[in-house]
Design an enzyme around this catalytic site. Structure first.
Site, mmCIF file in Angstrom:
data_model
loop_
_atom_site.group_PDB
_atom_site.id
_atom_site.type_symbol
_atom_site.label_atom_id
_atom_site.label_comp_id
_atom_site.label_asym_id
_atom_site.label_seq_id
_atom_site.Cartn_x
_atom_site.Cartn_y
_atom_site.Cartn_z
ATOM 1 C CB CYS A 191 69.013 26.156 88.623
ATOM 2 S SG CYS A 191 70.451 26.228 89.554
ATOM 3 C CE LYS A 247 61.121 39.343 90.415
ATOM 4 N NZ LYS A 247 61.200 40.164 91.709
HETATM 5 C C1 AGP Z 1 63.216 41.304 97.034
HETATM 6 O O1 AGP Z 1 63.744 42.429 96.663
HETATM 7 C C2 AGP Z 1 64.199 40.050 97.260
HETATM 8 N N1 AGP Z 1 64.854 39.777 95.917
HETATM 9 C C3 AGP Z 1 64.114 38.966 98.091
HETATM 10 O O2 AGP Z 1 63.988 39.523 99.258
HETATM 11 C C4 AGP Z 1 62.498 38.294 97.879
HETATM 12 O O3 AGP Z 1 61.411 39.377 98.418
HETATM 13 C C5 AGP Z 1 62.283 37.011 98.640
HETATM 14 O O4 AGP Z 1 63.183 36.018 98.014
HETATM 15 C C6 AGP Z 1 60.976 36.270 98.595
HETATM 16 O O5 AGP Z 1 60.568 36.183 97.176
HETATM 17 P P1 AGP Z 1 59.053 35.868 96.956
HETATM 18 O O6 AGP Z 1 58.265 37.044 97.235
HETATM 19 O O7 AGP Z 1 58.940 35.353 95.666
HETATM 20 O O8 AGP Z 1 58.822 34.730 97.783
#
Ligand code: AGP
Length: 559
Positions: A2, A554
């Site tokens: 959020c 994200k």
């Molecule tokens: C990547 O395509 C994903 N959206 C997800 O796996 C992401 O890599 C994961 O949530 C970790 O995020 P971060 O690299 O911001 O820690």
């Protein structure tokens, strides 16, 4: 997850809603804004993206929210802001862990967050009510609370929150990116802090009500790459950013820049890499490449590691990999070890909680990444890791810079390949570093196209999953390591002999006679980029939105 924004000043609703668009990477299930008009609190909410939100209201104060649903399904009733009476409206990022205990009486939504407005009403007015409420909450929370009289309050514990002020107003936000174009400086909240914005005054307090003196810092955010330009999607645009970002890495990670880094890595008995999702795949690559460089090394999934009975020794170096630097599980894993051993953050966001909490920061230098599916940040993480491993040992070949023409060619091949893809299921195979690419390819395909793609180490085929193969199975094999070419070749043949349609992505086309398609790539990193453009073309073919896939966000700031 959020995203929250609050603004005190002219045009508060419009400004908050505009800034909220920048926070949609944190979730986009619903959006809402709360504001004061004629002395009363009003709410405007919508399901889906901020662009559907009505925000043409005049008000001097507003709070806004973009949601990634944790408690309660996606509907307007569960969309923030929440009210529990006439005096307060709140927006919340995080999870109130003791919410069931606090839910007494009638509640409108199914959210954990509604207890916050309930407590504010219960405790009365002003700063006193905010502090009493904050003290009653357990869990992670960044909260903005709008009081009927126009005052705006902020509370922070464990979820990110920042504030900024200029001569026209005061702004709060989950990410300082919202302050671009507003002010050159901002304040970072620490855990268990509260702020009050009233008129032109911004004051900070601890949970005991003592005023805190806080220094602002300069805003240093590179937004030059945040426009999608002529590209159809951010994901494609970001794949095309890769050459530029890699070049910047090579220019930054010079011999002298690498010196203290090498010293730290060399002095460690073991190097552990810890992260989630795509960043975990970078960890798995780190494990492979540092083993090649002669280091004892391991890779861990942060969400598993944080609750495991595995602990580093004091001479272990823990490297936390995270694009956002705000992933709750990665921060949780850091909390577990930061009193035990040295810690390093390999992150794309220099002002993130991870960067602030580790002893050394290795910048990923990918620039802002907007698409939920991480592409350029992943390639940049691999590039940095390979440069450090190469500096430790010449047994490692550093990842080369991919050029635009190669991306054009790989995209063309991927586009053609997906035309024949009708399978709802995809098997992606590889060994060692190629298995890492297989995992990343499968994750990317799942995320953006919703095809059930699963990665397996090629050698595991006969230990079970070969039972799933038949005439309609679609298999991708990544094979770029010379020493494992023959082994991958046998795996591809075994799939073929069970009737599967087999495509091999390889640096050595001569090995794979008899498979359905051979895609020749020039190097390991080209096979990684192929995995990314392949996933993107799967999404385009299936008409899904690769930049904002369903159910995802994200930045995963809750457990
Ligand atoms: C990547 O395509 C994903 N959206 C997800 O796996 C992401 O890599 C994961 O949530 C970790 O995020 P971060 O690299 O911001 O820690």
């Amino acid at each position: 997850m959020c995203g929250i924004v609050g603004y005190l000043g002219e045009n508060a609703v419009r400004i908050s809603a505009k800034k909220l668009e920048l926070l949609q990477y944190r979730g986009y299930d619903s959006a809402g804004v709360g504001f004061i008009q004629n002395g009363k609190i009003h709410l405007s909410k919508t399901v889906g993206s901020v662009k559907n939100l009505r925000a043409d209201y005049d008000s001097f104060s507003a709070i806004a929210h973009t949601r990634w649903a944790t408690h309660g399904n996606v509907c307007t009733r569960n969309a923030h802001p929440h009210t529990s009476g006439e005096n307060w409206a709140i927006v919340h990022n995080g999870i109130i862990e003791n919410y069931t205990k606090l839910r007494e009486g009638e509640f409108v939504s199914d959210t954990d967050s509604e207890v916050i407005s309930f407590l504010l009403e219960k405790h009365g007015k002003g700063l006193n009510s905010v502090i009493e409420t904050a003290k009653n909450l357990e869990g992670s929370f960044a909260i903005l609370a709008l009081e009927k009289g126009s005052e705006l309050y902020a509370i922070k514990n464990k979820s990110p929150l920042f504030a900024s002020a200029n001569k026209s107003g005061i702004m709060f936000a989950s990410d300082p990116i919202c302050f671009c174009g507003f002010s050159d400086t901002y304040y970072t909240f620490c855990d268990k802090e509260v702020a009050k914005a009233s008129g032109k005054t911004l004051k900070f307090y601890d949970f005991d009500g003592n005023e805190i003196a806080k220094e602002c810092v300069g805003l240093d955010i590179d937004q030059t790459q945040s426009d999608k330009g002529d590209f159809d999607t951010f994901m494609r645009k970001e794949i095309y950013d890769i050459p530029f970002c890699q070049k910047r890495i090579y220019e930054t990670y010079t011999n002298s820049y690498l010196l203290p880094i090498i010293k730290l890595f060399q002095s460690a008995d073991e190097v552990w890499f810890i992260g989630c999702g795509t960043a975990y795949h970078a960890c798995a690559y780190g494990e492979d490449v540092f083993a090649k460089a002669g280091k004892k090394t391991r890779a861990f999934i942060a969400s598993e590691f944080r609750y495991s009975h595995i602990f580093p020794s004091k001479n272990t170096l823990c490297v936390f990999i995270s694009q956002s630097g705000e992933t709750a599980d990665t921060l949780g894993a850091l909390e577990k070890v930061d009193k035990i051993c040295k810690t390093v953050a390999l992150t794309n966001v220099g002002y993130s909680a991870l960067a602030k909490s580790c002893q050394m920061v290795l910048p990923v230098l990918a620039g802002e990444e907007r698409a939920v599916a991480s592409t350029k940040a992943y390639v940049c993480q691999l590039t940095v890791l390979s440069l450090i491993a190469r500096a430790i040992s010449d047994r490692v070949v550093a990842i080369e810079i991919v050029d635009k023409q190669t991306i054009d060619e790989l995209s063309g091949v991927a586009k053609r390949l997906v035309i024949g893809f009708d399978s709802k299921e995809l098997f992606v195979l590889g060994r060692n570093a190629d298995y890492v690419t297989a995992m990343e390819c499968a994750l990317k395909v799942k995320e953006v196209s919703y095809i059930n793609a699963n990665a397996y180490p090629t050698g595991e085929l006969k230990h079970g999953f070969i039972a799933l193969l038949s005439n309609d199975a679609q298999v991708l094999v990544f094979a770029t390591s010379d020493d494992l070419m023959k082994k991958n070749c046998s795996g591809a043949q075994e799939c073929k002999s069970r009737g599967a349609n087999v495509t091999v992505i390889t640096t050595s086309e001569h090995e794979f006679a008899g498979v359905d398609e051979i895609i020749k790539v020039g190097s390991y990193i080209q096979s990684v980029v192929f995995a990314q453009v392949f996933a993107l073309e799967c999404a385009i073919k299936r008409d899904t939105n690769p930049d904002m896939p369903k159910n995802l966000a994200k930045s995963v700031t809750v457990e």
